[in-house]
Design a protein around this motif. Structure first.
Motif, PDB file in Angstrom:
ATOM      1  N   LEU A 147      31.041  49.925  38.978  1.00 47.90           N
ATOM      2  CA  LEU A 147      30.950  48.463  38.915  1.00 47.90           C
ATOM      3  C   LEU A 147      29.691  47.948  39.587  1.00 47.90           C
ATOM      4  CD1 LEU A 147      34.599  47.201  39.515  1.00 47.90           C
ATOM      5  CD2 LEU A 147      33.404  47.599  37.367  1.00 47.90           C
ATOM      6  N   LEU A 186      36.687  43.391  33.070  1.00 50.77           N
ATOM      7  CA  LEU A 186      35.718  42.887  34.038  1.00 50.77           C
ATOM      8  C   LEU A 186      34.316  42.894  33.444  1.00 50.77           C
ATOM      9  CD1 LEU A 186      37.007  44.896  37.145  1.00 50.77           C
ATOM     10  CD2 LEU A 186      37.425  42.479  36.654  1.00 50.77           C
ATOM     11  N   GLU A 188      31.512  43.389  34.936  1.00 50.48           N
ATOM     12  CA  GLU A 188      30.802  44.551  35.469  1.00 50.48           C
ATOM     13  C   GLU A 188      31.298  45.839  34.812  1.00 50.48           C
ATOM     14  OE1 GLU A 188      31.118  41.358  38.629  1.00 50.48           O
ATOM     15  OE2 GLU A 188      32.447  42.327  37.163  1.00 50.48           O
ATOM     16  N   ALA A 272      34.671  42.078  42.295  1.00 47.50           N
ATOM     17  CA  ALA A 272      34.886  42.961  41.152  1.00 47.50           C
ATOM     18  C   ALA A 272      35.685  44.197  41.526  1.00 47.50           C
ATOM     19  CB  ALA A 272      33.539  43.355  40.544  1.00 47.50           C
ATOM     20  N   ARG A 275      39.341  43.538  42.335  1.00 50.70           N
ATOM     21  CA  ARG A 275      40.046  43.191  41.100  1.00 50.70           C
ATOM     22  C   ARG A 275      40.281  44.425  40.240  1.00 50.70           C
ATOM     23  NH1 ARG A 275      37.016  38.855  37.957  1.00 50.70           N
ATOM     24  NH2 ARG A 275      38.907  38.887  36.673  1.00 50.70           N
ATOM     25  N   LEU A 276      39.333  45.352  40.247  1.00 45.74           N
ATOM     26  CA  LEU A 276      39.541  46.608  39.522  1.00 45.74           C
ATOM     27  C   LEU A 276      40.761  47.346  40.079  1.00 45.74           C
ATOM     28  CD1 LEU A 276      38.588  48.817  37.505  1.00 45.74           C
ATOM     29  CD2 LEU A 276      37.259  49.791  39.397  1.00 45.74           C
TER      30      LEU A 276
END
Length: 619
Positions: A147, A186, A188, A272, A275-276
């Protein structure tokens, strides 16, 4: 020293103490805990090296083979590689969280990995979940790196994780699918997926599935059909709702709530990488919850969501920091208690006396119980037979466990519903270990080892009759009642003189105690009633036992017409008069207390069989 530094140091010390104590405890338990039947079969697979097997890819068997080559054919040898991998998992979690968050959070996440019961007990059993957990964390680490920036190190780490997962279990497909979905959600992640280096890593991981796919193509897709079709009803059933209370119990309630709340909070607004983690964990846990309404309910599946919990653990420290101090302490304490409870269960399973006392309980660990005792009895029985005597097992469990105990991975196995229900029948066929019975043995002497508790009781007579079809009339068995008969084995010394179909089907006896029921409280004198019969020859005497000692002789031959009606195909010549009644009087010196009530059955073929016992409280 600043306050933050002190708290980090405290978190580090707590992790080191927890990790060291749990590792030492698991090491000690692993040397004493009897082999679970799946472990024994994986050991057998390791003795037959191959790229893949009917139930699993090859990695689990390879690790066990390495372990026994290094540490000997012992319980510790089988489990050593898995203990080492499990010991490394918390450190890998620390490394990931320290890079993505901060050092204190890293030590806290490491401690949570140790205390999460499903993760903290990994390695005690030599199961594919251990390398699969390693693969999950490697992919989690790689995803977080990708990411930020796609480089060769991250791609290599991803390839390694995908390959280990592919070689671990079919179930790793879920991790791959969820990972791709999470990255695609996402911006990214979508940027990373456009980089060819990521797809080169994915291609490398996909190549690791080739041995398993090749095995399935060569064997009529037997493994795929078992894992994806045969073992699952694929019909809506309400038992899936039990997922929530079961997972709350296994993860512990506060930790389970914390992980799910951390995922929800992060998805509503976060960077990011967090959230991943939230997507990976949330989709994994939620997906298995939904799958539970359609998938297998007969075999163990409570451990399936573990990869999802591992993905959520990095989010835990930040959430706990926002909770009141008392709630944080309660969360850690409950997690520690949950881990201690499961380790305590394994400790209890390791102690024969505790197992015996649990014989009447629903949680009796039959897949761990009695294998060393059975091996000793088999050795003793074989010593009294001709040197060329072959051992034949009634199902794959007996074959694998005896194979490990006797260091013989080539014990033939009869056809059995368990072989098919657990996806092991095709593998036994490939090894040439599936035997049809006397037609394969000729006149060779055989010691046949059969489990009397490995099919539902209502199917036991049918199973015995099927044995007659394969091996001929059965001679009087040596009965091995382990833990009061909760685990029961029958040893038949077959000399080859009686051929298939060479006489009436003679089977072991079947019996039932109608009164008193198991666990009842009685006062002396008390009456024992029930029925018993022996296919082909019948019984002539029934004795009542307490703790293995005869305390009364029953009046046998009472009318019991419902017995023949229930069993249908029974050919005992005494039907319908197979009932019995006995009185245990005050003349027997029995102080008040708990006893085990059983029967001793005397057949007209001179057999003497002790029936399974049930607990009884005498006041």
């Amino acid at each position: 020293m600043r306050g933050d530094d002190v708290r980090t140091l405290q978190a580090r010390r707590a992790f080191l103490w927890l990790w060291g104590a749990v590792c030492l405890l698991k090491l000690a338990l692993a040397t004493q805990l009897p082999l679970f039947v799946d472990e024994a079969f994986y050991w057998q697979e390791g003795q037959h090296p191959a790229w893949a097997y009917s139930d699993l890819p090859g990695l689990t068997a390879w690790l066990i083979r390495v372990g026994v080559e290094v540490a000997g054919n012992t319980h510790l040898g089988v489990r050593l590689p898995f203990l080492l991998i499990a010991a490394a998992l918390p450190w890998l979690m620390v490394r990931i969280v320290e890079r993505e968050f901060d050092e204190r959070s890293a030590w806290l996440a490491g401690s949570a990995t140790v205390l999460l019961p499903l993760a903290g007990t990994l390695g005690l059993l030599a199961l594919p979940d251990v390398p699969m957990a390693l693969a999950t964390l490697l992919c989690l680490d790689a995803g977080a790196r990708l990411l930020r920036t796609v480089d060769y190190n991250a791609a290599l780490l991803l390839a390694l994780g995908l390959a280990i997962g592919a070689l671990s279990h079919y179930r790793f497909i879920a991790v791959i699918g969820v990972g791709l979905v999470a990255l695609a959600c996402l911006p990214e992640g979508r940027r990373a997926l456009r980089d060819p280096r990521v797809w080169i890593a994915v291609a490398f991981g996909a190549a690791a599935w080739v041995p398993l796919l090749a095995w399935n193509l060569d064997n009529a897709e037997a493994g795929l059909r078992f894992q994806l079709v045969d073992r699952h009803p694929w019909a809506l059933h309400p038992e899936g709702i039990l997922f929530l209370p079961l997972q709350m119990l296994l993860v512990t309630p506060l930790l389970f709530a914390a992980l799910l709340w951390a995922a929800w909070r992060t998805l509503r607004g976060g960077a990011a990488v967090p959230r991943l983690f939230a997507l990976l964990g949330g989709l994994m846990v939620g997906g298995f919850f939904g799958l539970g309404f359609f998938a297998d309910t007969e075999r163990v599946s409570f451990h399936w969501p573990l990869p999802g919990y591992l993905a959520l653990l990095p989010l835990l420290p930040a959430l706990l920091d926002a909770w009141p101090r008392w709630l944080r302490r309660a969360t850690w304490a409950l997690a520690a208690a949950g881990l201690a409870s499961i380790l305590g269960y394994y400790l209890a399973v390791s102690i024969p006396g505790v197992r015996a006392q649990s014989a009447a309980l629903k949680w009796y660990p039959s897949n761990f119980a009695g294998w060393s005792t059975l091996a000793e009895a088999v050795e003793e029985a074989r010593a009294g037979m001709p040197p060329e005597t072959r051992i034949v097992a009634g199902n794959f469990k007996i074959g694998a466990e005896l194979g490990f105990a006797l260091e013989d991975p080539r014990i033939p196995v009869l056809d059995h519903p368990l072989n098919r229900a657990h996806g092991r029948a095709p593998q036994l066929q490939l090894w040439g270990l599936h035997t049809r019975g006397r037609s394969d043995w000729g006149d060779a002497p055989v010691l046949l080892v059969v489990g009397a508790t490995d099919v539902p009781y209502r199917e036991l007579l049918q199973r015995y009759q099927a044995l007659c079809q394969r091996v001929g009339p059965l001679p009087p068995p040596r009965v091995l009642n382990i833990d009061h008969g909760r685990q029961r084995f029958l040893l038949f010394a077959l000399d080859g003189a009686t051929k298939r179909g060479g006489g009436a089907c003679v089977t072991p006896a079947l019996a039932w105690i109608d009164a008193p029921v198991g666990g009842a409280t009685v006062q002396r004198p008390f009456e024992v009633t029930g029925w018993a019969f022996k296919e082909g020859v019948g019984l002539y005497r029934v004795e009542v036992t307490l703790d293995g000692e005869v305390v009364a002789e029953a009046e046998y031959g009472l009318p019991a017409p419902g017995v023949a009606g229930y069993w249908g195909t029974s050919a005992d010549p005494s039907h319908p008069d197979v009932g019995f009644r006995a009185t245990v009087g005050t003349d027997v010196p029995l102080p008040p207390g708990r006893y085990w009530l059983g029967l001793r059955l005397h057949g007209r073929d001179r057999s003497v069989e002790d029936w399974s016992e049930q607990p009884l409280l005498i006041e």
